[in-house]
Design a protein around this motif. Sequence first.
Motif, mmCIF file in Angstrom:
data_model
loop_
_atom_site.group_PDB
_atom_site.id
_atom_site.type_symbol
_atom_site.label_atom_id
_atom_site.label_comp_id
_atom_site.label_asym_id
_atom_site.label_seq_id
_atom_site.Cartn_x
_atom_site.Cartn_y
_atom_site.Cartn_z
ATOM 1 N N PRO A 1 0.813 -1.220 0.000
ATOM 2 C CA PRO A 1 0.000 0.000 0.000
ATOM 3 C C PRO A 1 0.847 1.271 0.000
ATOM 4 O O PRO A 1 1.914 1.320 0.614
ATOM 5 C CB PRO A 1 -0.800 -0.122 1.301
ATOM 6 C CG PRO A 1 -0.831 -1.583 1.599
ATOM 7 C CD PRO A 1 0.473 -2.121 1.121
ATOM 8 N N HIS A 2 0.350 2.284 -0.677
ATOM 9 C CA HIS A 2 1.047 3.575 -0.685
ATOM 10 C C HIS A 2 0.975 4.246 0.685
ATOM 11 O O HIS A 2 1.849 5.043 1.028
ATOM 12 C CB HIS A 2 0.443 4.498 -1.749
ATOM 13 C CG HIS A 2 0.984 4.271 -3.114
ATOM 14 N ND1 HIS A 2 2.212 4.749 -3.526
ATOM 15 C CD2 HIS A 2 0.475 3.589 -4.161
ATOM 16 C CE1 HIS A 2 2.423 4.388 -4.774
ATOM 17 N NE2 HIS A 2 1.376 3.675 -5.185
ATOM 18 N N ILE A 3 -0.066 3.933 1.443
ATOM 19 C CA ILE A 3 -0.221 4.475 2.786
ATOM 20 C C ILE A 3 -0.441 3.312 3.748
ATOM 21 O O ILE A 3 -1.291 2.453 3.502
ATOM 22 C CB ILE A 3 -1.406 5.445 2.888
ATOM 23 C CG1 ILE A 3 -1.217 6.645 1.950
ATOM 24 C CG2 ILE A 3 -1.598 5.934 4.338
ATOM 25 C CD1 ILE A 3 -2.436 7.559 1.870
ATOM 26 N N ALA A 4 0.326 3.281 4.818
ATOM 27 C CA ALA A 4 0.113 2.318 5.896
ATOM 28 C C ALA A 4 0.122 3.078 7.204
ATOM 29 O O ALA A 4 1.054 3.858 7.468
ATOM 30 C CB ALA A 4 1.195 1.245 5.903
ATOM 31 N N ALA A 5 -0.901 2.887 8.014
ATOM 32 C CA ALA A 5 -1.034 3.663 9.255
ATOM 33 C C ALA A 5 -1.484 2.750 10.383
ATOM 34 O O ALA A 5 -2.440 1.987 10.237
ATOM 35 C CB ALA A 5 -2.029 4.805 9.059
ATOM 36 N N PHE A 6 -0.780 2.845 11.517
ATOM 37 C CA PHE A 6 -1.052 1.987 12.667
ATOM 38 C C PHE A 6 -1.264 2.818 13.923
ATOM 39 O O PHE A 6 -0.597 3.841 14.127
ATOM 40 C CB PHE A 6 0.129 1.048 12.944
ATOM 41 C CG PHE A 6 0.432 0.075 11.845
ATOM 42 C CD1 PHE A 6 -0.570 -0.684 11.265
ATOM 43 C CD2 PHE A 6 1.741 -0.101 11.398
ATOM 44 C CE1 PHE A 6 -0.286 -1.600 10.265
ATOM 45 C CE2 PHE A 6 2.034 -1.005 10.400
ATOM 46 C CZ PHE A 6 1.020 -1.767 9.821
#
Length: 329
Positions: free
Chosen positions: A278-283
């Motif tokens: 993914p171009h964006i990964a957020a946790f």
Amino acid sequence: MEKHEMPDRRFAPVPNMTIGEACVQASCFLEEAGVGEARANAELLLMHLLGLEKSALLRDWRDPFPGKCEAAWAELVERKAKGEPVQYIMGEQWFYGLPFRVTPAVLIPRPETELLVEAVLAAADRLWPAATGDEPEALRQSELEGRSRRRLRAVDVGTGSGAIAVTLAVQRPEWQVCATDLSGEALQVARSNAKRHGAEDRMLWLLGDLLEPVTAAEQPLAVDILISNPPYIPAGDIEGLQREVRDYEPRLALDGGEDGLNPYRKMLKQMQCMSEVPHIAAFELGQGQAHEVARMMADTRWWNEIRIIDDYAGIGRHVIALRTSSSCN
């Protein structure tokens, strides 16, 4: 799940009291039972029971308390005195301006998670501006042409109540949002919330462990945005949590393994099986975990921008990674 039992104390409403007196009596009872923010909890339960907003509660403060509600009022107060979260008692929690149904099968959405949603929306608007159609020059043209043939796809891993996934679907109706969870009961709650807010038909629902249902399909889903608030409490720390969390919220949504980082390691490993990272990964993360997770993400060399986002208390609570350059592996 085994509960840490408290002494069984009975709450007996005083006859012929006013609504205000009922609130004060319940506040004192809850405080003696060790409930934090006793007055606020008593007010929430009273508004729930009587169907009043805060302004109406204050307006009716000196009105007689309805005698027919005394038994139900005693039951609500006693449940709270034993430690049950008020959100489960009321069956609802607000998130990002929307009411969400919550049950003991799902984690109660927290206000700080709204910051994670905000960061993802802002990052997506930066990479794929809807107003102009312009794209960052660093993104490969072939990627953009391929993406133009389908909607952006966001995956919320471990959706629980669906607070993140449904909010994304409501805020960005042009996206396709996929929600995964290991608990079938949690997915049912999430779907009910999506239906409540008119988003169910625009979403995908996958049962499985973290990214497994995304990567294990015969044709793995292409994912542009990955967002997750996974279990991150170290297993040995769970017994020390406040009783409302320890005894009532689902352990499946709390236990992150020995150091709390197992879900992040597993998701990063599962991403190797994706057709494209993914171009964006957020946790979302636990206290003291942000720098280690940011390092783990940097070591993959999949993203060229990684930053930590603080919560309202100034604690590093989220990590978001962006790939804006074709030079990333």
